[in-house]
Design a protein around this motif. Sequence first.
Motif, PDB file in Angstrom:
ATOM      1  N   PHE A  30       5.872   1.567   8.810  1.00 26.63           N
ATOM      2  CA  PHE A  30       7.118   2.070   9.399  1.00 26.63           C
ATOM      3  C   PHE A  30       8.280   2.028   8.404  1.00 26.63           C
ATOM      4  O   PHE A  30       9.159   2.886   8.450  1.00 26.63           O
ATOM      5  CB  PHE A  30       7.454   1.298  10.691  1.00 26.63           C
ATOM      6  N   VAL A  31       8.290   1.034   7.510  1.00 21.78           N
ATOM      7  CA  VAL A  31       9.313   1.006   6.446  1.00 21.78           C
ATOM      8  C   VAL A  31       9.172   2.269   5.588  1.00 21.78           C
ATOM      9  O   VAL A  31      10.146   2.956   5.291  1.00 21.78           O
ATOM     10  CB  VAL A  31       9.182  -0.267   5.567  1.00 21.78           C
ATOM     11  N   VAL A  32       7.919   2.582   5.213  1.00 18.44           N
ATOM     12  CA  VAL A  32       7.670   3.757   4.367  1.00 18.44           C
ATOM     13  C   VAL A  32       7.974   5.051   5.133  1.00 18.44           C
ATOM     14  O   VAL A  32       8.594   5.976   4.604  1.00 18.44           O
ATOM     15  CB  VAL A  32       6.204   3.758   3.856  1.00 18.44           C
ATOM     16  N   TRP A  33       7.544   5.097   6.396  1.00 23.15           N
ATOM     17  CA  TRP A  33       7.716   6.314   7.201  1.00 23.15           C
ATOM     18  C   TRP A  33       9.196   6.659   7.399  1.00 23.15           C
ATOM     19  O   TRP A  33       9.588   7.824   7.421  1.00 23.15           O
ATOM     20  CB  TRP A  33       7.017   6.126   8.550  1.00 23.15           C
ATOM     21  N   PHE A  34      10.027   5.619   7.555  1.00 23.86           N
ATOM     22  CA  PHE A  34      11.453   5.856   7.807  1.00 23.86           C
ATOM     23  C   PHE A  34      12.335   5.472   6.618  1.00 23.86           C
ATOM     24  O   PHE A  34      13.525   5.227   6.784  1.00 23.86           O
ATOM     25  CB  PHE A  34      11.895   5.104   9.072  1.00 23.86           C
ATOM     26  N   ASN A  35      11.747   5.431   5.409  1.00 30.34           N
ATOM     27  CA  ASN A  35      12.542   4.989   4.246  1.00 30.34           C
ATOM     28  C   ASN A  35      13.642   5.989   3.854  1.00 30.34           C
ATOM     29  O   ASN A  35      14.563   5.642   3.130  1.00 30.34           O
ATOM     30  CB  ASN A  35      11.642   4.679   3.038  1.00 30.34           C
ATOM     31  N   HIS A  36      13.550   7.238   4.339  1.00 29.95           N
ATOM     32  CA  HIS A  36      14.562   8.243   3.999  1.00 29.95           C
ATOM     33  C   HIS A  36      15.770   8.199   4.935  1.00 29.95           C
ATOM     34  O   HIS A  36      16.879   8.547   4.536  1.00 29.95           O
ATOM     35  CB  HIS A  36      13.954   9.644   4.076  1.00 29.95           C
ATOM     36  N   ALA A  37      15.530   7.745   6.195  1.00 29.77           N
ATOM     37  CA  ALA A  37      16.558   7.873   7.242  1.00 29.77           C
ATOM     38  C   ALA A  37      17.910   7.245   6.865  1.00 29.77           C
ATOM     39  O   ALA A  37      18.947   7.906   6.955  1.00 29.77           O
ATOM     40  CB  ALA A  37      16.040   7.320   8.561  1.00 29.77           C
ATOM     41  N   PRO A  38      17.936   5.961   6.408  1.00 25.31           N
ATOM     42  CA  PRO A  38      19.250   5.356   6.125  1.00 25.31           C
ATOM     43  C   PRO A  38      19.873   5.875   4.822  1.00 25.31           C
ATOM     44  O   PRO A  38      21.035   5.588   4.536  1.00 25.31           O
ATOM     45  CB  PRO A  38      18.930   3.866   6.004  1.00 25.31           C
ATOM     46  N   LEU A  39      19.090   6.628   4.036  1.00 24.69           N
ATOM     47  CA  LEU A  39      19.577   7.093   2.727  1.00 24.69           C
ATOM     48  C   LEU A  39      19.827   8.602   2.714  1.00 24.69           C
ATOM     49  O   LEU A  39      20.067   9.180   1.658  1.00 24.69           O
ATOM     50  CB  LEU A  39      18.532   6.748   1.640  1.00 24.69           C
ATOM     51  N   LEU A  40      19.757   9.237   3.894  1.00 22.57           N
ATOM     52  CA  LEU A  40      19.807  10.703   3.967  1.00 22.57           C
ATOM     53  C   LEU A  40      21.037  11.319   3.290  1.00 22.57           C
ATOM     54  O   LEU A  40      20.922  12.325   2.588  1.00 22.57           O
ATOM     55  CB  LEU A  40      19.742  11.176   5.427  1.00 22.57           C
ATOM     56  N   ALA A  41      22.202  10.698   3.507  1.00 18.43           N
ATOM     57  CA  ALA A  41      23.436  11.258   2.934  1.00 18.43           C
ATOM     58  C   ALA A  41      23.355  11.249   1.409  1.00 18.43           C
ATOM     59  O   ALA A  41      23.687  12.244   0.743  1.00 18.43           O
ATOM     60  CB  ALA A  41      24.641  10.464   3.421  1.00 18.43           C
ATOM     61  N   VAL A  42      22.896  10.124   0.844  1.00 17.35           N
ATOM     62  CA  VAL A  42      22.800   9.985  -0.622  1.00 17.35           C
ATOM     63  C   VAL A  42      21.739  10.946  -1.174  1.00 17.35           C
ATOM     64  O   VAL A  42      21.952  11.591  -2.202  1.00 17.35           O
ATOM     65  CB  VAL A  42      22.402   8.523  -1.000  1.00 17.35           C
ATOM     66  N   ILE A  43      20.576  11.012  -0.481  1.00 18.44           N
ATOM     67  CA  ILE A  43      19.488  11.909  -0.913  1.00 18.44           C
ATOM     68  C   ILE A  43      19.980  13.359  -0.882  1.00 18.44           C
ATOM     69  O   ILE A  43      19.729  14.138  -1.804  1.00 18.44           O
ATOM     70  CB  ILE A  43      18.238  11.731  -0.013  1.00 18.44           C
ATOM     71  N   GLY A  44      20.696  13.702   0.195  1.00 18.49           N
ATOM     72  CA  GLY A  44      21.239  15.059   0.335  1.00 18.49           C
ATOM     73  C   GLY A  44      22.146  15.424  -0.825  1.00 18.49           C
ATOM     74  O   GLY A  44      22.039  16.512  -1.407  1.00 18.49           O
ATOM     75  N   ASN A  45      23.048  14.499  -1.202  1.00 15.92           N
ATOM     76  CA  ASN A  45      23.957  14.746  -2.335  1.00 15.92           C
ATOM     77  C   ASN A  45      23.194  14.853  -3.647  1.00 15.92           C
ATOM     78  O   ASN A  45      23.450  15.726  -4.472  1.00 15.92           O
ATOM     79  CB  ASN A  45      24.996  13.618  -2.451  1.00 15.92           C
ATOM     80  N   SER A  46      22.238  13.939  -3.824  1.00 16.02           N
ATOM     81  CA  SER A  46      21.476  13.868  -5.076  1.00 16.02           C
ATOM     82  C   SER A  46      20.666  15.143  -5.323  1.00 16.02           C
ATOM     83  O   SER A  46      20.590  15.636  -6.445  1.00 16.02           O
ATOM     84  CB  SER A  46      20.552  12.648  -5.031  1.00 16.02           C
ATOM     85  N   LEU A  47      20.058  15.677  -4.240  1.00 15.41           N
ATOM     86  CA  LEU A  47      19.194  16.859  -4.387  1.00 15.41           C
ATOM     87  C   LEU A  47      19.926  18.165  -4.046  1.00 15.41           C
ATOM     88  O   LEU A  47      19.324  19.244  -4.103  1.00 15.41           O
ATOM     89  CB  LEU A  47      17.946  16.726  -3.499  1.00 15.41           C
ATOM     90  N   GLY A  48      21.206  18.042  -3.663  1.00 17.70           N
ATOM     91  CA  GLY A  48      21.988  19.227  -3.307  1.00 17.70           C
ATOM     92  C   GLY A  48      21.465  19.939  -2.071  1.00 17.70           C
ATOM     93  O   GLY A  48      21.336  21.165  -2.036  1.00 17.70           O
ATOM     94  N   LEU A  49      21.163  19.156  -1.011  1.00 18.05           N
ATOM     95  CA  LEU A  49      20.570  19.735   0.200  1.00 18.05           C
ATOM     96  C   LEU A  49      21.642  20.213   1.175  1.00 18.05           C
ATOM     97  O   LEU A  49      22.707  19.603   1.286  1.00 18.05           O
ATOM     98  CB  LEU A  49      19.687  18.689   0.907  1.00 18.05           C
ATOM     99  N   THR A  50      21.324  21.268   1.914  1.00 17.24           N
ATOM    100  CA  THR A  50      22.215  21.734   2.979  1.00 17.24           C
ATOM    101  C   THR A  50      21.924  20.926   4.243  1.00 17.24           C
ATOM    102  O   THR A  50      20.911  20.229   4.321  1.00 17.24           O
ATOM    103  CB  THR A  50      21.966  23.226   3.293  1.00 17.24           C
TER     104      THR A  50
END
Length: 489
Positions: A30-50
Amino acid sequence: MSEQAGIKLWSFTGKMKTLHLSWMAFFITFVVWFNHAPLLAVIGNSLGLTASEIKTLLILNVALTIPARVIIGMLTDRYGPKLTYTWVLALCSIPCFMFAAASNFEQAAIARFLLGFIGAGFVIGIRMVSEWFPVNELGTAEGIYGGWGNFGSAAAAMSLPAIALLFGGDDGWRYAVGLSGLLSLVFSVIWYFNVSDTPKGSTYFKPKQTGAMEITSKGDFWLLLLMKLPMYGALSLLIWKLSPSGVSLLAEQSAIIAYIGLVLLFIFEVKQTYKVNGHVFKQPVPEIHQYKFKQVAVLNILYFATFGSELAVISMLPLFFAEVFSLDMVYAGLLASLYAFMNLMSRPGGGWISDKFGRKKTLLILTAGLAAGYLTMSTIDSSWPLALAVLAAMACSFFVQAGEGAVFAAVPLIKRRLTGQIAGMTGAYGNVGAVVYLTVLSMVSYQQFFLVIAATAVVGFITLLFMEEPKGSMTEVREDGTIELINVT
């Protein structure tokens, strides 16, 4: 059965060692499955996601889990929990590393889609725990496994942002995600060398045939096919969301190919089901070897309403509190996390109540509480005191998660050699529920969303009336042809 009597939480020997290692394995998945959720804003900025690309990652993360839980259930029954969990933990570290190294949306999307497979790990431990614990402790043990393991998603939310900050810079999130993959890889080795499928001297019963779930009557054959339809419906809904009608990740042509693929897969499944079970149309299965598939169907519907609503509500609750009470997102997220935090006690509590007072009676009470809880939440508006709204959400989450514990207190008591497959199908229904509820949420108000969940809980309560309390024993045949009676009362 193992030498220890009772459940001694602080013990790390015998069956308790197996229980602790099982929930740890589930926790890591579950840590691996949801490892993106709390970091979504940072990941979005880093990868330039809409914004729509970020939403797409959330959809892709759960897409594969529906078929994966069914497949993993079959593999668990065939090869045993020891081998199956080892491979799931080890192999799923690869897409985790792929996600950590992603440099654009396409790479991140493929990795997230593949990571849906690790969400199926839950099913494996259900079978493992059922092999090690006697019937009078089974609900409590399965509840501890489910509740403490499930806490992995909350642990990811609490720890991964801090780990990302610790590494710092634009790539901090990559190290945090990568570390969770490394944890999964390392634990696959620890798991393999520290567990066995059964206590010493016990038999691990395997299905007579693989390729489809065994049933034992003509009526159950048709009911099994009927119960597969909502899973295909949820997968069709996911394709629709990814098509030009939704977030446009799939082109119109690709979406049509995906729909045709689903139809062909269903035809193949019908064929396989008949291949494994066609004999029931020629001669009846001896009564001693029969089990009632309606028990599985009822538990599927209840898990749709319990775990399905939990996944959906966890996704929307921070936004709900922020909008209704005009709070900032950090504070709203903290209050909303109390809903998930209840898992630590509620799910084991549901299993324990089920052990003490019976499976059916417990499920009836908890499902009624679930309906009342969501009905109450549908009345929350800005005129409510904030503290009362949070208390209402926590009370509702008790019935949701205790209900999940009570469902999986009953799952292992249907047919031992099929426990993985039954857990896989029931678990998949939880994900089907989440897809359906989140789709409903995108079309209606928060109040109507909660009312829809309450209505499905009422449907669950009605179907529960057809469930039979497990009693007596179930029959399994050893390899030498001798019969073992496994107590379910």
